[in-house]
Enzyme design. Structure first.
Site, mmCIF file in Angstrom:
data_model
loop_
_atom_site.group_PDB
_atom_site.id
_atom_site.type_symbol
_atom_site.label_atom_id
_atom_site.label_comp_id
_atom_site.label_asym_id
_atom_site.label_seq_id
_atom_site.Cartn_x
_atom_site.Cartn_y
_atom_site.Cartn_z
ATOM 1 C CG ASP A 391 15.205 -33.101 33.143
ATOM 2 O OD1 ASP A 391 16.102 -33.939 32.929
ATOM 3 O OD2 ASP A 391 15.298 -31.906 32.795
ATOM 4 C CG ASP A 592 13.498 -27.462 31.983
ATOM 5 O OD1 ASP A 592 14.012 -28.569 31.735
ATOM 6 O OD2 ASP A 592 14.159 -26.416 32.058
ATOM 7 C CG ASP A 596 12.667 -33.069 30.190
ATOM 8 O OD1 ASP A 596 13.475 -33.993 30.363
ATOM 9 O OD2 ASP A 596 12.872 -31.902 30.550
#
Length: 951
Positions: A391, A592, A596
């Site tokens: 990400d 995080d 996600d």
């Protein structure tokens, strides 16, 4: 209903040799009332039992285990108290008698001492064999007893004694090795102290008794007992055991602190935010326990084979005796010896231990490095990873946004009103962009009111919605337009340079505002990408951010990404992960946040940013990164690959040792003692080989801590790290320099601060405000040069790269005074008076041109630090310790800092020094060509700081 008092107890069970003892322990504990759950960790010979202490005590559990001769004892407060530091008396006496029996060649009656050696050492083996027979189990103890009995029957007394002695002493060595392997993990599980001190009363209480919102006191040098937030005071905390952070982390008021971390200096009071069992370190210990108790696919296969291995070998050994006896061969004794060698080889302990011990050591090493791997299977899968997807926001980048511009696009809505609606709605979101918007609003005197927001909704990958003052407010990326009822987003001239993230604000169906935010890549990301590439692993970036921001990050990382996908919804990320798994192979996803979670769950390995990440991401991830340093990811993959190699090596060692002994026996040399030595020796070799995983492959220097001083000291420290000058990861670059002292130039050793110069004799107000006296303060400049050189007045010297002229330390004086009418400042310097230091001048000798330093504004608390931006790439951290300035040091504010220079600079900087200190090393140090006070400056070369004037 009867009351219950559940307790988790730890037991050291030295009688655990391999997984063959696990069913025995399970049968014992399952038959006992009061046992809720339990786990057996074979490599560390540990049994963990959750039981009701009102029904079942620890000593009852120990008694039941010891009835099966398992040598159990209670471990106090999760710590390991290894009791077998020396061999048992049985082994010692047996060894002495065996040694004396070799004198039979001088005096034949001494041969009977071999029988005495057997009798002296056989008791513990015989007791375990009887206990196993009582439960209809066949283990190595039964096999050894049968072997010893048969050997004595053939009058081979010395060989029988050697078998007994080798078996007992090898078991002791194995228990010692197991203890060494588990000691690191046990220390990790017992990080948090058992007691805490109540700040108000000074009373010492058990940590388990603490409730949330209790204020406790933590002194310098003490371990923080429970998670919480700093209420008062400041300090530096060593978080290495929890996050793997290499350097002390400064903690101020409102900073979060974790149980198990160490307060290095300063006194703080902490408001507890969790119960003892819910602390991060407690959850960490639980995850590690569960991971240790899990099995890999390889281990399950070996365990399944071992069930058939032992009966098959016993059957073969019986055949080796029965068939020659039936055929009445002339050399029956040879066949009996051969059968006994095969019989001793029937125990597959070394083979069974080959996988779990290596896995245990790898999980331990990972945990102590700030990586929590939730299961052995994930470790095995991690070694096979072919592509890692990241990400962007909060993973590759810091996730610490700054609002660069905020515009109102509607003439009917003022910027003040729009900012109030947006910040109030954003204050209900946990996204880092939301925090940036709220901070921006407050900076322009707009106070958000989250309680005024109704019907708040979150749309993952799109934005948020809230109703305030009767207005329906939508905030997010381009996709939020459809939620507001707009089919498309109008073309607006918005600055997207530098990878800025664009946010849109809709009030009803009207595009009412737009803002952009800036973020930067984390330090160490480029290095992590390079290491992944060196492992042959592809890299992808999956982000919900716009294409411009994604490509800017790609450019910052030197186009390291093989795949870049932007403007993705959470479900889009999940679909791409599925595609990568089909096309590339085993895939890992690193993230995080909430967006996600689906991708983390879809990937073969989900890696979540633990302490900083959202709770959902932490629960979804298979591996938790306890810090923000993603350089841990290639380290984890390397560790997994090493663990895989160790498993293969252990299996080869086990099979080779067994095969060699059997081959020797079939070749006409059936040595029973060698078979016993091979059996227990294999277990020992497997453990020792696996323990190599616990060692650091690349040694680093010793970590060093800055010494605190009770006097007023200002420390200016060069930050050597990534190009961004970020100390967040706590890792300095590994630079090899023959001119550097051990521990400098990329390692972690720092030099001690010099003693402060003599202060003013009048300390009633420390020279602050009312008396307008001046305090002398020492500034110490830390450097990485080989040796200090004390030059006389007027002498010039070069940079650190010069062979004879090396900067070492810099001592300057700080003068502070207070103005009665400071310009533009509201708070006073001391005692709340309107007297505030507001400008600082730094005179730095030997610069051709003045260098501007921006250190930010606002109050600088005692112990706080700020990043000083020099011209070019170099950055420095200014550490502020103001014990001697004011009774209320929090009131000291630094509003500006200017650098003056003279014209004496004879630039002589070497390329090596530029590597250390940015594009121009003279910005860090100046050439020495100025007069001194009563003591010489022992820092020459590149930049002697001469004077800081606080007016």
């Amino acid at each position: 209903m009867a009351s219950k008092k559940m307790t988790k107890s730890y037991f050291d069970v030295l009688g655990i040799c391999c997984t063959s003892e696990v069913p025995l322990i399970e049968n014992i504990l399952n038959s006992m009332d009061g046992v809720k759950e339990f786990s057996v960790i074979v490599p560390s010979r540990t049994v963990i039992v959750v039981h009701d202490t009102l029904i079942l005590s620890q000593f009852q559990i120990v008694k039941a285990l010891n009835q099966a001769q398992l040598e159990a004892n209670v471990r106090v407060t999760g710590e390991t108290n290894f009791k077998n530091k020396w061999p048992s008396p049985f082994a010692v006496v047996s060894g002495i008698l065996l040694l004396l029996s070799f004198f039979k060649y001088l005096y034949s009656p001494f041969r009977w001492l071999a029988v005495a050696a057997v009798v002296a050492g056989i008791y513990p083996i015989l007791a375990k064999a009887v206990a196993s027979l009582a439960r209809f189990r066949i283990d190595i103890n039964i096999l050894v007893v049968v072997t010893v009995g048969a050997t004595i029957g053939m009058q081979d007394y010395t060989e029988a004694a050697v078998v007994v002695f080798l078996f007992t002493i090898a078991e002791w060595l194995q228990s010692r090795a197991s203890y060494k392997a588990s000691a690191v993990m046990q220390s990790l599980m017992s990080l948090a102290p058992q007691k805490a001190v109540i700040a108000e009363t000074g009373e010492e209480v058990e940590v388990d008794e603490l409730k949330t919102n209790t204020v406790i006191a933590v002194k310098a040098g003490e371990t923080i007992p429970i998670d919480g937030v700093v209420v008062d005071g400041n300090c530096e905390v060593d978080e290495k055991t929890l996050t793997g952070e290499a350097f002390p982390v400064p903690k101020l008021k409102d900073s979060t602190v974790w149980a198990g971390t160490i307060n290095l200096n300063g006194y703080i009071t902490v408001n507890t935010t969790a119960l003892a069992e819910d602390c991060v370190v407690a959850k960490m210990a639980k995850l590690v326990e569960e991971a240790q108790n899990s099995k890999t696919e390889t281990q399950r296969f070996i365990d399944k084979c071992s069930k058939y291995y032992t009966p098959a070998i016993i059957l073969i050994s019986i055949c080796f005796v029965a068939i020659p006896f039936a055929l009445k061969v002339h050399n029956l004794k040879h066949w009996v010896h051969l059968a006994l060698v095969v019989l001793v080889s029937a125990c597959p302990c070394g083979l069974i231990l080959s996988t779990p011990v290596a896995t245990f050591c790898a999980l331990t090493k990972a945990a102590t490095s700030g990586l929590l791997i939730k299961g052995a299977d994930y470790l095995e899968t991690l070694a096979k990873i072919k592509i890692v997807a990241f990400d962007k926001t909060g993973t590759i980048t810091r996730g610490e946004f700054i609002v660069m511009d905020f515009q109102s696009l509607s003439e009917d809505i003022s910027l003040q009103s729009l900012l109030y609606w947006v910040s109030s709605t954003e204050s209900k979101s946990s996204h880092p962009m939301a925090a940036a918007v709220v901070d921006y609003a407050r900076s322009v005197s707009v106070e958000p009111k989250p309680e005024a927001v109704e019907d708040y909704q979150n749309f993952p990958g799109e934005g948020i919605y809230g109703k305030i003052d009767g207005k329906e407010v939508y905030i997010g990326n381009k996709r939020i337009a459809s939620r507001a009822g707009c089919l498309s987003v109008p073309d607006i001239d918005v600055d997207t340079k530098g990878g800025k993230t664009i946010g849109y604000v809709y009030v009803g169906e009207t595009l009412a505002g737009v803002f952009n935010l800036s973020d930067a890549c984390r330090s160490g990301v480029a290095q992590a990408m390079k290491e992944l590439k060196s492992l042959g692993i592809k890299i992808a970036m999956l982000t919900g951010d716009n294409h411009a921001a994604a490509m800017h990050a790609q450019e910052q990382l030197g186009n390291a990404m093989d795949i870049v996908r932007a403007e993705l919804l959470p479900e889009d990320k999940s679909e791409i992960i599925k595609q990568l798994k089909r096309e590339e192979g085993p895939t890992a996803m690193v993230g995080d946040g909430l967006n996600d979670a689906p991708a983390l769950a879809t990937a073969d390995i989900g890696i979540s940013m633990g302490v900083s990440g959202s709770a959902l991401a932490t629960e979804t991830g298979n591996i938790i990164l306890m810090s923000n340093d993603i350089r841990r990811i290639p380290q984890a993959i390397k560790l997994a690959k090493r663990a895989k190699r160790k498993v293969v090596e252990n299996v080869v060692i086990s099979i080779t040792m067994k095969g060699a002994i059997l081959a020797l026996a079939f070749a006409g040399h059936p040595l029973i003692w060698a078979a016993v030595l091979a059996d227990v020796g294999t277990c020992l070799l497997v453990i020792l080989n696996s323990m190599l995983l616990l060692s650091d492959k690349h040694k680093t220097g010793n970590k060093c801590y800055r010494e605190s001083s009770s006097s007023s000291v200002l420390i200016a420290e060069k930050l050597e790290g990534d190009a961004a000058g970020d100390m967040e990861a706590g890792l300095l670059p590994k630079i090899s320099d023959k001119h550097c002292k051990p521990g400098c130039c990329g390692t972690k050793t720092q030099e001690k601060a010099m003693k402060p110069a003599k202060a003013s004799s009048d300390h009633s107000h420390s020279g602050c405000c009312e008396t307008k006296q001046k305090d002398n303060v020492t500034v110490v400049k830390k450097s990485c040069c080989a040796e200090p050189v004390d030059l006389g007045h007027g002498h010039d010297s070069g940079c650190c790269g010069d062979k004879s002229q090396q900067p070492h330390q810099h001592e300057v004086q700080v003068q502070q005074s207070c103005h009665n009418k400071p310009s533009g400042l509201d708070s006073g310097c001391c005692g709340g008076k309107s007297q505030q230091p507001h400008q600082h001048e730094l005179q730095q000798s030997c610069h051709d041109k003045p260098s501007g330093l921006d250190i930010g504004t606002g109050p600088k608390h005692e112990g706080s630090s700020t990043l000083v931006n020099l011209e070019g790439d170099a950055k420095e951290e200014l550490k502020v310790l103001v014990n001697g300035f004011c009774s209320s040091p929090a009131d000291l504010a630094i509003t500006s800092l200017k650098v003056k220079s003279d014209s004496h600079c004879k630039s002589n900087c070497s390329s090596r020094e530029r590597c250390h200190h940015g594009s121009n090393c003279c910005r860090s140090y100046a050439k020495e060509s100025c007069s001194h006070d009563h003591h010489h400056t022992r820092a020459h070369g590149v930049g002697t700081l001469k004077e800081i004037v606080i007016e």
